[in-house]
Design a protein around this motif. Structure first.
Motif, PDB file in Angstrom:
ATOM      1  N   LEU A 166       0.923  -1.081  -0.001  1.00 51.90           N
ATOM      2  CA  LEU A 166       0.079   0.098   0.007  1.00 51.90           C
ATOM      3  C   LEU A 166       0.856   1.175   0.109  1.00 51.90           C
ATOM      4  CD1 LEU A 166      -2.973   1.224   0.183  1.00 51.90           C
ATOM      5  CD2 LEU A 166      -2.732   1.039   2.523  1.00 51.90           C
ATOM      6  N   THR A 167       1.985   1.266   0.797  1.00 54.56           N
ATOM      7  CA  THR A 167       2.832   2.311   0.712  1.00 54.56           C
ATOM      8  C   THR A 167       3.288   2.717  -0.648  1.00 54.56           C
ATOM      9  OG1 THR A 167       4.715   1.281   1.606  1.00 54.56           O
ATOM     10  CG2 THR A 167       3.467   2.203   3.002  1.00 54.56           C
ATOM     11  N   PHE A 168       3.690   1.651  -1.441  1.00 59.49           N
ATOM     12  CA  PHE A 168       4.366   1.661  -2.493  1.00 59.49           C
ATOM     13  C   PHE A 168       3.331   2.392  -3.608  1.00 59.49           C
ATOM     14  CE2 PHE A 168       4.944  -0.200  -6.696  1.00 59.49           C
ATOM     15  CZ  PHE A 168       5.890   0.556  -7.239  1.00 59.49           C
ATOM     16  N   ALA A 169       2.079   1.689  -3.489  1.00 63.79           N
ATOM     17  CA  ALA A 169       1.102   2.216  -4.463  1.00 63.79           C
ATOM     18  C   ALA A 169       0.760   3.575  -4.233  1.00 63.79           C
ATOM     19  CB  ALA A 169      -0.534   1.286  -4.039  1.00 63.79           C
ATOM     20  N   ILE A 170       0.476   3.989  -3.057  1.00 58.41           N
ATOM     21  CA  ILE A 170       0.206   5.620  -2.699  1.00 58.41           C
ATOM     22  C   ILE A 170       1.404   6.309  -3.177  1.00 58.41           C
ATOM     23  CG2 ILE A 170      -0.269   7.017  -1.063  1.00 58.41           C
ATOM     24  CD1 ILE A 170      -1.838   4.960   0.541  1.00 58.41           C
ATOM     25  N   ALA A 208       8.709   5.800   1.761  1.00 58.76           N
ATOM     26  CA  ALA A 208       7.551   5.575   1.981  1.00 58.76           C
ATOM     27  C   ALA A 208       7.650   4.010   2.824  1.00 58.76           C
ATOM     28  CB  ALA A 208       6.475   5.256   0.767  1.00 58.76           C
ATOM     29  N   ILE A 209       8.299   3.249   1.655  1.00 62.37           N
ATOM     30  CA  ILE A 209       8.505   1.583   2.150  1.00 62.37           C
ATOM     31  C   ILE A 209       9.417   1.740   3.479  1.00 62.37           C
ATOM     32  CG2 ILE A 209       9.387  -0.658   1.622  1.00 62.37           C
ATOM     33  CD1 ILE A 209       8.674  -0.031  -1.298  1.00 62.37           C
ATOM     34  N   ALA A 210      10.583   2.348   3.429  1.00 63.63           N
ATOM     35  CA  ALA A 210      11.452   2.098   4.706  1.00 63.63           C
ATOM     36  C   ALA A 210      10.822   2.822   6.025  1.00 63.63           C
ATOM     37  CB  ALA A 210      12.613   3.220   4.339  1.00 63.63           C
ATOM     38  N   LEU A 247      10.540  13.164   1.337  1.00 64.80           N
ATOM     39  CA  LEU A 247       9.596  13.776   2.564  1.00 64.80           C
ATOM     40  C   LEU A 247       8.382  13.343   2.287  1.00 64.80           C
ATOM     41  CD1 LEU A 247      11.072  17.489   2.537  1.00 64.80           C
ATOM     42  CD2 LEU A 247      11.150  15.823   4.499  1.00 64.80           C
ATOM     43  N   LEU A 248       7.934  13.364   0.994  1.00 66.51           N
ATOM     44  CA  LEU A 248       6.511  12.736   0.606  1.00 66.51           C
ATOM     45  C   LEU A 248       6.495  11.285   1.102  1.00 66.51           C
ATOM     46  CD1 LEU A 248       3.780  13.072  -0.822  1.00 66.51           C
ATOM     47  CD2 LEU A 248       5.178  12.635  -3.005  1.00 66.51           C
ATOM     48  N   GLY A 249       7.416  10.571   0.534  1.00 71.08           N
ATOM     49  CA  GLY A 249       7.773   9.159   1.034  1.00 71.08           C
ATOM     50  C   GLY A 249       7.490   8.951   2.588  1.00 71.08           C
ATOM     51  N   LEU A 305       4.483   7.113   7.331  1.00 67.71           N
ATOM     52  CA  LEU A 305       3.893   7.351   8.482  1.00 67.71           C
ATOM     53  C   LEU A 305       2.304   7.214   8.574  1.00 67.71           C
ATOM     54  CD1 LEU A 305       5.813  10.703   9.442  1.00 67.71           C
ATOM     55  CD2 LEU A 305       5.829   8.678  10.882  1.00 67.71           C
ATOM     56  N   LEU A 306       1.779   7.609   7.438  1.00 61.02           N
ATOM     57  CA  LEU A 306       0.124   7.536   7.188  1.00 61.02           C
ATOM     58  C   LEU A 306      -0.388   6.331   7.267  1.00 61.02           C
ATOM     59  CD1 LEU A 306      -2.643   9.131   6.581  1.00 61.02           C
ATOM     60  CD2 LEU A 306      -1.746   8.710   4.146  1.00 61.02           C
TER      61      LEU A 306
END
Length: 187
Positions: free
Chosen positions: A66-70, A120-122, A167-169, A174-175
């Motif tokens: 999900l983090t990857f997709a978003i 995002a993944i990390a 920063l976006l990732g 976090l989300l």
């Protein structure tokens, strides 16, 4: 202010892309940004999650996907198309400065989807596993940062592209972690 930021970004790009040029980086950094290079790590991660955490491991894998997709949707489909910043390797003003290390690609540059996705993944994985295994923090950050840095070194992104992507990732990681904790508070 915008002109100063733009010029600073170009100058830093050239310091990294040309100034740090060496045979070792020329070999290693194109590999780090290649999705197939990391396939053994991804396979290990999937097997580890399932074997170690059984049903809960599928939640971890799902959160990671999900983090990857978003991240990919946000960076590649939404922001890049809205901003339309040309990649440094395609910029005619930098044509004499670019060292071709990888295929440039025709897409836009801002933000770096590699940086967005990997941070995002990390961040998600760090937050999920930190209480179980503290070394995940430096390892995860180093992994995402090295992939992001390689994007600048090979000439496909400016430093601001990867900084904003990171920063976006981070925000996306976090989300998704907050969502994960609602679904699996005991993990």
């Amino acid at each position: 202010m915008i002109d100063w930021l733009y010029q600073t970004d170009i100058n830093l790009f050239l310091k990294i892309h040309r100034g740090l040029s060496n045979d070792f980086f020329d070999f290693l950094l194109p590999l780090l940004r290649n999705r197939f290079f990391w396939s053994p790590l991804y396979i290990f991660f999937i097997v580890f999650c399932i074997k170690q955490y059984k049903k809960d491991g599928y939640y971890v894998i799902g959160g990671t996907l999900l983090t990857f997709a978003i991240g990919d949707l946000t960076a590649s489909r939404l922001i890049k198309n809205a901003v339309q910043r040309i990649r440094p390797c395609n910029d005619p003003l930098l044509a004499d400065e670019i060292i071709t290390r990888v295929t440039c690609g025709s897409g836009f540059s801002f933000p770096s989807a590699h940086a967005t996705n990997h941070f995002a993944i990390a961040i998600f994985v760090i937050l999920v596993f930190y209480k179980h295994w503290k070394p995940v923090l430096p390892i995860g950050l180093l992994w995402a940062a090295s992939i992001s840095f390689s994007q600048v070194y090979v000439g496909v992104h400016y430093p601001i592209d990867v900084t904003v992507g990171a920063l976006l990732g981070t925000c996306i990681g976090l989300l998704v972690y907050q969502l994960f904790k609602k679904l699996k508070p005991e993990f």
